[in-house]
Design an enzyme around this catalytic site. Structure first.
Site, PDB file in Angstrom:
ATOM      1  N   LYS A  83      -5.400  25.381 -55.923  1.00  0.00           N
ATOM      2  CA  LYS A  83      -5.369  24.318 -54.913  1.00  0.00           C
ATOM      3  C   LYS A  83      -4.113  23.472 -55.134  1.00  0.00           C
ATOM      4  O   LYS A  83      -3.863  23.012 -56.260  1.00  0.00           O
ATOM      5  CB  LYS A  83      -6.627  23.467 -55.092  1.00  0.00           C
ATOM      6  CG  LYS A  83      -7.078  22.706 -53.872  1.00  0.00           C
ATOM      7  CD  LYS A  83      -8.456  22.122 -54.166  1.00  0.00           C
ATOM      8  CE  LYS A  83      -8.928  21.228 -53.062  1.00  0.00           C
ATOM      9  NZ  LYS A  83     -10.121  20.482 -53.457  1.00  0.00           N
TER      10      LYS A  83
HETATM   11  C1  E4P Z   1     -11.957  19.233 -50.749  1.00  0.00           C
HETATM   12  O1  E4P Z   1     -11.465  20.220 -51.242  1.00  0.00           O
HETATM   13  C2  E4P Z   1     -12.095  17.963 -51.448  1.00  0.00           C
HETATM   14  O2  E4P Z   1     -12.426  18.220 -52.794  1.00  0.00           O
HETATM   15  C3  E4P Z   1     -13.186  17.094 -50.881  1.00  0.00           C
HETATM   16  O3  E4P Z   1     -13.789  17.667 -49.753  1.00  0.00           O
HETATM   17  C4  E4P Z   1     -12.797  15.668 -50.723  1.00  0.00           C
HETATM   18  O4  E4P Z   1     -13.886  14.960 -50.221  1.00  0.00           O
HETATM   19  P1  E4P Z   1     -13.990  13.364 -50.273  1.00  0.00           P
HETATM   20  O5  E4P Z   1     -13.128  12.809 -49.188  1.00  0.00           O
HETATM   21  O6  E4P Z   1     -15.435  13.084 -50.010  1.00  0.00           O
HETATM   22  O7  E4P Z   1     -13.540  12.944 -51.640  1.00  0.00           O
END
Ligand code: E4P
Length: 217
Positions: A83
């Site tokens: 990622k």
């Molecule tokens: C996605 O890959 C992220 O880890 C996640 O969905 C972020 O979510 P949040 O905005 O609730 O922190």
């Protein structure tokens, strides 16, 4: 639509994976910090629990360092997806990983043109953050619709991974908007099973069944 869990809680992941409905897992540095455990250990454990794509995020800012970190993360297990943040350096690293055959999830996407660049760089997944856009009064789901149209216009095979999901309504809208996957916190995943009329109907069926005095087995 594939359903991923957005979590580093391995106990919870193991429990929810038993449903057979968890296609993958996403993590991020905040979730790793929340686990209180070494990242490499947590990612390895999740990769064992769920055979699908497991996103593990780099922490570096510069492309060269992202590439070094990503290669290390990709070595943890064959189902690791590296990622990377949607920055100029992140997309340079994405191009590199693409050429190496390493899968990527380009994260922190907040605009359709960012998603266009990620697809051009060869991202495997693009993660538009729905909830965080909605929190700002913007139209998170509209972003999914726009990215779907752009990707379909040009035949990009980057998968749209709806992220920052807060509600079951977000899941429904992501599915209607043509997202390929959605990553959900465990509580939202649990809510997907529920409807008050299911509970009410089942209660009545069980009551009526008991009244028959029958047994199927
Ligand atoms: C996605 O890959 C992220 O880890 C996640 O969905 C972020 O979510 P949040 O905005 O609730 O922190």
């Amino acid at each position: 639509m594939q359903i991923f869990l957005d979590s580093t809680d391995t106990k919870l992941i193991a429990e929810l994976a038993e449903t057979g409905l968890v296609d993958g897992v996403t993590t991020n540095p905040t979730l790793i910090a929340k686990s209180g455990r070494p990242m490499l250990e947590v990612i390895a454990e999740i990769c064992d629990l769920v055979p699908g794509p497991i996103s593990a995020e780099v922490a570096a800012i510069k492309a060269d360092a992202m590439i070094a970190e990503g290669e290390k993360l990709a070595g943890i297990a064959p189902n690791v997806v590296v990622k990377v943040p949607l920055t100029r350096d992140g997309l340079i690293a994405t191009g590199h990983f693409n050429r190496q055959g390493i899968k990527t999830n380009v994260t922190l996407c907040f605009s359709a043109v960012q998603a266009l660049l990620a697809a051009k760089a060869g991202a495997t997944y693009i993660s538009p953050f729905i909830g965080r856009l909605d929190d700002q009064g913007a139209d998170g789901m509209g972003l999914i619709t726009d990215i779907r149209a752009i990707y379909d216009n040009y035949g990009f095979d980057t998968e749209i991974l709806a992220a920052s999901i807060r509600t079951t309504g977000h899941v429904k809208e992501a599915a209607l908007s043509g997202a390929d996957c959605a990553t959900l916190p465990a509580n939202v995943f649990g809510e997907l099973f529920k409807h008050p009329l299911t509970d009410k109907g089942l209660e009545q069926f069980l009551k009526d069944w008991a009244g028959t005095g029958q047994s199927i087995l």
